[in-house]
Design a protein around this motif. Structure first.
Motif, mmCIF file in Angstrom:
data_model
loop_
_atom_site.group_PDB
_atom_site.id
_atom_site.type_symbol
_atom_site.label_atom_id
_atom_site.label_comp_id
_atom_site.label_asym_id
_atom_site.label_seq_id
_atom_site.Cartn_x
_atom_site.Cartn_y
_atom_site.Cartn_z
ATOM 1 N N MET A 22 0.822 -1.204 0.000
ATOM 2 C CA MET A 22 0.000 0.000 0.000
ATOM 3 C C MET A 22 0.854 1.251 0.000
ATOM 4 S SD MET A 22 -2.908 -1.014 -0.327
ATOM 5 C CE MET A 22 -3.751 0.541 -0.232
ATOM 6 N N LYS A 26 0.904 3.985 -2.986
ATOM 7 C CA LYS A 26 0.567 5.374 -2.715
ATOM 8 C C LYS A 26 1.688 6.306 -3.160
ATOM 9 C CE LYS A 26 0.671 8.842 0.617
ATOM 10 N NZ LYS A 26 1.559 9.232 1.706
ATOM 11 N N GLN B 34 -6.883 7.071 4.794
ATOM 12 C CA GLN B 34 -6.483 6.210 3.684
ATOM 13 C C GLN B 34 -6.023 4.866 4.240
ATOM 14 O OE1 GLN B 34 -3.946 8.072 0.841
ATOM 15 N NE2 GLN B 34 -5.669 9.284 0.148
ATOM 16 N N GLN B 36 -3.601 2.912 3.769
ATOM 17 C CA GLN B 36 -2.223 2.632 4.207
ATOM 18 C C GLN B 36 -1.956 3.137 5.615
ATOM 19 O OE1 GLN B 36 -2.825 4.273 1.406
ATOM 20 N NE2 GLN B 36 -1.827 6.254 1.394
ATOM 21 N N TYR B 191 -10.463 4.857 -0.305
ATOM 22 C CA TYR B 191 -9.317 4.491 -1.118
ATOM 23 C C TYR B 191 -9.512 4.972 -2.545
ATOM 24 C CZ TYR B 191 -12.401 0.459 -1.851
ATOM 25 O OH TYR B 191 -13.457 -0.347 -2.113
ATOM 26 N N GLU B 195 -5.077 2.701 -5.485
ATOM 27 C CA GLU B 195 -4.873 1.703 -4.442
ATOM 28 C C GLU B 195 -5.712 0.462 -4.662
ATOM 29 O OE1 GLU B 195 -5.772 4.885 -2.211
ATOM 30 O OE2 GLU B 195 -3.754 5.511 -2.740
#
Lengths: 367, 360
Positions: A22, A26, B34, B36, B191, B195
């Motif tokens: 991830m 990103k 988000q 992550q 997201y 992603e």
């Protein structure tokens, strides 16, 4: 680190934590189309390199150049060189020191970079990976995330290492024909790809089960009206990704074709360089031969005149043979072309099946 | 694209005693997280140190961007901060936080400090203390409110998250530092397109025993997507059939929806389809064919460039034994005629008919 690990087990696979996936996705998509690079940390266990965290490298003042769209090439180059730059090595060490305090694996295992339609095989990648594999820790990988391809279908994340034979050759930067004949080094041996496995922690698995995943199995209430149905759509599961059913392939094919043409261009440049070298060499050699004949003749006269003969190997000083251009660029280009064509193959495979599906759907009786 | 939560009531919160000139913002706040960042928090929770600290929770800082009007904050990133906590005191490594923040901001210049997270749902006076630290003008987010995100990470239970901002409460001055009012604010996990493919891959692993999944190629992904679609279609047609057989209750809304969906199918002449189909498939195949031809050519040229060829004849006529003659091969075999040498430019056949340099 590297030294304490028994060398017998070569790295055979890469296990990437979901977090790293991830973070890389990103970081790479945020800067697209500028190249993004960063460092990855983890450790290797019995030949499997476990990558557990990563962080991006600071990009030097890219933000300032955002107003000029043409600058992104320059920025890309800058970012591509980032893993080797001194400032970033300091940054990396600093960061790893900090990560160690919160129990993250404080062991650098390589770096990641972003790519656009598979155009990642270049000198920059090689130099970065060489830098990592040579000094920091032998057991390091380069993770390549292809932003454009991922937007088209399945996530494209690949791990590469330089092969030992290429490492040896690159160290001495001997890419002459003679040397390559001797070592049997071909473009296929430059990079070794390792299979990637994505791994989730227990907690994450638990979390993922809460995200919209499977369609509800139980009976649902009937919606009262169409409006309600459109306004309150059931959650779409993340997996499998139905977007890979999309039919539009042309932009991707077009882009790949462009890149292939670029590669051919590079190939010609290399070819011309080499031909230039050979013509130059031939010319020099003719001169040398002419000079030698002259000298032999001269010596013959001198012997006849009872004079000491002049040395015959003076030509080495007088004529300078041109140096052979490095084969490296050509090799990388060949590898790149291979990569493109594989990619096209992949596209073709999926698009043809999709198209036949559409066709037999629209014309049920034709096939 | 978003995992929403329940509806929220935005309350006007009491104002902090403000510093000179700067007005703290009082606008309602919406927190977007988000994935992550969540992943990172969970990772941190897994890696917590259980040896020398009694606390079961870990804390860290949230980074991200704030919209211009301050109404919306997007948590993009976070980092862990070491801290120790016991019955009567809490210690946060402020120095570490400062260093790490500087490092993170260097790599992501557009992100700012937004607040902090912890991995238990509990709010206590230590939370208030830390919250005040993160909300203070010197070290925190003032004049914007600091966001406090709590994520429960207890094994075997659902992972719950809550977002808060804080306001001071009216207690006496000595205790102001360690007390504050936490006001829940709405949040959602959102997201983006980029992603999605990553999440797909990750959630692919969630049902497997060893919690791992290989990276699949496009075609495998396609196969799965097709399978899934077939299943869904199956389900719908099953439903429609059972409605027709009067086994199940019909629904007007569903019928209307299906009707709308079906009417999206284009009405095209079969010949047109046939023609377009053939054209397109030809285009695709040609590209594929060309790409592979180019690859073969370049492969060949690379091979010729480095092949150890024994010297055959001395000049123009190469030994015809395939690999027989030739020198450095001139990388010549490819691209017929490119050699420009009169007619000799050896097309694409394997024997390199090149003039040699005698002593290479």
């Amino acid at each position: 680190m590297a030294d304490s690990v028994p060398k017998e087990i070569p790295l055979n696979s890469v296990q990437v934590e979901a977090l790293v996936v991830m973070k890389i996705v990103k970081a790479c998509s945020a800067t697209f189309p500028t190249t993004a690079t960063g460092s990855i940390v983890g450790m290797d266990v019995n030949g499997t390199l476990q990558i557990t965290n990563c962080f991006p490298f600071p990009t030097a003042d890219v933000a300032a150049s955002d107003s000029h769209p043409n600058d992104h090439m320059a920025a890309s180059n800058l970012a591509a060189a980032a893993p080797r730059s001194k400032a970033n090595v300091t940054y990396q060490n600093e960061m790893i020191k900090c990560l160690r305090e919160v129990n993250v694996d404080a062991n650098n295992v390589g770096w990641y970079t972003s790519a656009n339609m598979g155009n990642f095989i270049n000198t920059s990648l090689i130099e970065n990976q060489f830098y990592y594999q040579k000094e920091v820790n032998e057991r390091t990988v380069a993770l390549v995330h292809d932003v454009s391809r991922s937007s088209q279908g399945a996530l494209s994340l690949r791990a590469f290492r330089l092969s030992p034979s290429f490492m040896a050759a690159f160290k001495e930067s001997k890419f002459t024909t003679e040397n390559m004949q001797k070592t049997k080094l071909t473009y296929k041996d430059v990079l070794v790809e390792l299979p990637i496995i994505v791994h989730n922690s227990h907690l994450l698995t638990s979390f993922l089960h809460q995200l919209p995943a499977e369609l509800p199995k139980k009976e649902l209430e009937f919606p009262a009206s169409l409006q309600e149905l459109t306004a309150d759509q059931p959650p779409i599961p993340l997996y499998p990704n139905l977007e890979s059913l999309d039919l539009s392939i042309d932009p991707y094919l077009e882009k790949t074709c462009d890149q292939l043409l670029d590669s051919i261009e590079t190939h010609y440049t290399e070819l011309n360089n080499f031909q230039y070298f050979q013509r130059q060499l031939a010319r020099e050699q003719t001169k040398v031969t002419a000079w030698k004949t002259k000298r032999t003749a001269e010596n013959a006269t001198r012997v006849a005149q009872k004079l000491a003969p002049l040395p015959e190997d003076e030509w080495e000083r007088l004529f300078k043979l041109p140096t052979e251009p490095s084969r490296l660029e050509g090799m990388l280009n060949a590898r790149q072309v291979e990569q493109y064509s594989r990619q096209v193959d992949g596209f073709t495979a999926s698009i043809t099946s999709k198209m036949f599906a559409v066709k037999s759907n629209l014309l049920p009786d034709s096939s | 694209m978003a995992v929403g939560t329940d509806s929220f009531l935005h309350l006007a919160r009491p104002l902090a005693p403000s510093a000179l000139g700067v007005q703290p913002t009082t606008a309602p706040l919406n927190v977007i997280i988000q994935p992550q960042a969540v992943f990172s928090i969970l990772d941190h929770a897994v890696r917590r140190d259980i040896r020398d600290t009694q606390s079961t929770r870990v804390i860290g800082a949230l980074l991200g961007v704030r919209s211009e009007d301050g109404m919306e904050v997007e948590v993009r990133n976070c980092f862990a901060i070491p801290h120790t906590e016991n019955e009567d005191q809490v210690e946060v490594d402020v120095e570490y936080q400062k260093n790490m923040l500087a490092l993170q901001l260097k790599a992501n210049p557009r992100e700012v400090l937004l607040g902090w997270y912890t991995t238990s749902l509990e709010l206590n006076s230590f939370s208030a203390l830390i919250q005040n630290f993160f909300a203070s003008p010197e070290t925190g987010t003032f004049p914007h409110p600091a966001v406090h995100l709590t994520v429960s990470t207890e094994a075997g239970k659902e992972i719950e998250a809550r977002a808060y901002i804080s306001a001071p409460v009216g207690v006496n001055a000595e205790r102001a530092a360690e007390s504050c009012l936490f006001i829940p604010v709405p949040y959602e996990i959102r997201y983006g397109e980029a992603e999605k493919s990553g999440l797909e891959l990750i959630s692919g692993a969630k049902d497997s025993e060893n919690r791992a999944a290989p990276v699949v190629s496009d075609i495998e992904g396609l196969e799965r997507a097709v399978d899934q679609t077939l299943d869904l279609l199956e389900r719908v047609s099953e439903y429609v059939n059972s409605v027709l057989d009067e086994d199940r209750e019909p629904s007007n809304a569903l019928g209307q929806f299906l009707m709308n969906a079906l009417s999206l199918a284009p009405k095209v002449d079969p010949q047109d389809i046939e023609r377009d189909f053939n054209n397109h498939i030809q285009d695709v195949l040609v590209v594929s064919y060309l790409a592979n031809t180019i690859r073969t050519q370049i492969d060949l040229s690379q091979r010729l460039a480095t092949a150890t060829l024994t010297m055959g004849g001395s000049d123009a006529l190469a030994a015809t034994g395939g690999e027989g003659g030739g020198d450095k091969g001139q990388r010549g075999g490819q691209r017929g005629g490119k050699r420009g040498g009169g007619g000799r430019g050896g097309g694409q056949q394997r024997e390199p008919r090149e003039p040699r340099e005698p002593n290479e």
